[in-house]
Design a protein around this motif. Sequence first.
Motif, PDB file in Angstrom:
ATOM      1  N   LEU A 281       0.810  -1.228   0.000  1.00 33.30           N
ATOM      2  CA  LEU A 281       0.000   0.000   0.000  1.00 33.30           C
ATOM      3  C   LEU A 281       0.839   1.272   0.000  1.00 33.30           C
ATOM      4  O   LEU A 281       0.312   2.362   0.260  1.00 33.30           O
ATOM      5  N   VAL A 284      -0.654   4.316  -2.073  1.00 36.00           N
ATOM      6  CA  VAL A 284      -2.064   4.706  -1.970  1.00 36.00           C
ATOM      7  C   VAL A 284      -2.204   6.189  -1.645  1.00 36.00           C
ATOM      8  O   VAL A 284      -3.079   6.888  -2.176  1.00 36.00           O
ATOM      9  N   THR A 288      -4.714   9.384  -3.109  1.00 44.10           N
ATOM     10  CA  THR A 288      -5.583  10.175  -2.234  1.00 44.10           C
ATOM     11  C   THR A 288      -5.285  11.673  -2.365  1.00 44.10           C
ATOM     12  O   THR A 288      -6.199  12.501  -2.438  1.00 44.10           O
ATOM     13  N   ALA A 300      -5.714   3.556  -7.108  1.00 39.08           N
ATOM     14  CA  ALA A 300      -4.495   3.293  -6.349  1.00 39.08           C
ATOM     15  C   ALA A 300      -3.829   2.027  -6.864  1.00 39.08           C
ATOM     16  O   ALA A 300      -4.502   1.097  -7.322  1.00 39.08           O
ATOM     17  N   ILE A 304      -0.893  -4.158  -3.675  1.00 37.04           N
ATOM     18  CA  ILE A 304      -2.210  -4.427  -3.088  1.00 37.04           C
ATOM     19  C   ILE A 304      -2.528  -5.877  -3.406  1.00 37.04           C
ATOM     20  O   ILE A 304      -2.755  -6.241  -4.561  1.00 37.04           O
ATOM     21  N   GLU A 309      -7.725  -5.266   1.770  1.00 40.34           N
ATOM     22  CA  GLU A 309      -6.975  -4.032   1.519  1.00 40.34           C
ATOM     23  C   GLU A 309      -7.627  -3.236   0.388  1.00 40.34           C
ATOM     24  O   GLU A 309      -7.845  -2.025   0.499  1.00 40.34           O
ATOM     25  N   ILE A 313      -9.535   0.526   0.786  1.00 38.08           N
ATOM     26  CA  ILE A 313      -9.081   1.710   0.040  1.00 38.08           C
ATOM     27  C   ILE A 313     -10.278   2.422  -0.578  1.00 38.08           C
ATOM     28  O   ILE A 313     -10.396   3.651  -0.513  1.00 38.08           O
ATOM     29  N   GLU A 318     -10.047   6.625  -0.185  1.00 38.90           N
ATOM     30  CA  GLU A 318      -8.657   6.894  -0.546  1.00 38.90           C
ATOM     31  C   GLU A 318      -8.466   6.860  -2.061  1.00 38.90           C
ATOM     32  O   GLU A 318      -7.553   7.493  -2.598  1.00 38.90           O
ATOM     33  N   ALA A 319      -9.273   6.110  -2.741  1.00 40.72           N
ATOM     34  CA  ALA A 319      -9.259   6.036  -4.202  1.00 40.72           C
ATOM     35  C   ALA A 319     -10.620   5.536  -4.651  1.00 40.72           C
ATOM     36  O   ALA A 319     -11.388   4.962  -3.868  1.00 40.72           O
ATOM     37  N   VAL A 322      -9.135   0.345  -7.600  1.00 46.76           N
ATOM     38  CA  VAL A 322      -7.842  -0.229  -7.254  1.00 46.76           C
ATOM     39  C   VAL A 322      -7.339  -1.008  -8.462  1.00 46.76           C
ATOM     40  O   VAL A 322      -8.085  -1.766  -9.079  1.00 46.76           O
TER      41      VAL A 322
END
Length: 362
Positions: A281, A284, A288, A300, A304, A309, A313, A318-319, A322
């Motif tokens: 991570l 990440v 963000t 992100a 990962i 996880e 995210i 955060e995103a 993924v």
Amino acid sequence: MPSAKLFTPVDIRDVQIRNRLWVSPMCQYSVEEWDGVPTDWHLAHLGSLARGGAGLVMTEASAVSPEGRITNWDTGIWNDSQAQVWRRIVDFIHGQGATAAVQLAHAGRKASTYREWSGHGTQSVEDGGWQTVAPSAVAFDGYAEPRELTQEEIRGVVADFAAAARRALGAGFDALEIHGAHGYLVHQFLSPLSNLRTDEYGGSLENRARLLLEIVRAVRAEAGDAVPLLVRLSATDWVDGGWNLDDTITVAGWAAAEGADWFDLSSGGLVARASIPVKPLYQVGFATAVRAGTGKPVNAVGLITKPEEAAQIVDNGEADAVMVAREFLRDPHFALRAAHELGVELDSWPPQYTRAKWRNEA
């Protein structure tokens, strides 16, 4: 327990992607004929990832010109023969319910190298390599010195990206990504460590970003209003005095104004000596920060590997999605497995495989 948001659809312009667990572009170096035409390997590789439940499947870095290849073994999309074969692969990805995206790329000074299992460093002209080009005649550590591009040649690079985008859309790809990361040509222009030009393409941040923005503008013109355009950026060079996160946020904002919809945040690749704190991570936070700084959606990336996880995210904001690479190589059905482990029931199981679905068996 994370929520099921990872497996909810996301819309970008006129394209709906069935979930937010995507396949990151991964070079395969498997074009044995050196002609840039994708092969049955690419059909099996990318097709298996679509069959395995991924929302978006992105090709490896596909060169917009012969000299833009990282290696002779790369795929390309600089001619119609390549596009015709890509169509077969795209059709299969669509048949599995996934979105097909292509990463358009030019390797610049990191071109004309050997693939890992065939040699090391620059492939000489005598052995089938070529003279590389870059913003400045500054070599990547251990590679041959590139030739500085003229302004006319820079305009040619922009035209190559536009033509490649046009062919990609003709081949049926749903989304396009401009590769501006990992020390390749666009990143070489962005970073003051590799761009020593004194003309309108060098010096200030605005000038160093000019090539990227011209490419975004040209590709958006080809894509029209319906097609998503992603940009992959290295958020930092991990070296003092180099490209950094503040630069990334600023330039991403400019790229969005020119038509970029989504940012794919990685890091590094420009300087071989960079000290990168690689761990799960670790990238990440870049996604963000760009999301907060631009208001644009991001994905992100970066080690990962666990379903929880990836879900957290997205759940935590955060995103917006993924991208996963190595875990999809280990398990092409990672998306189906992740949904099971997160307690999400999917309808994207291939009917041929439903007998293998996990069930609570007495």
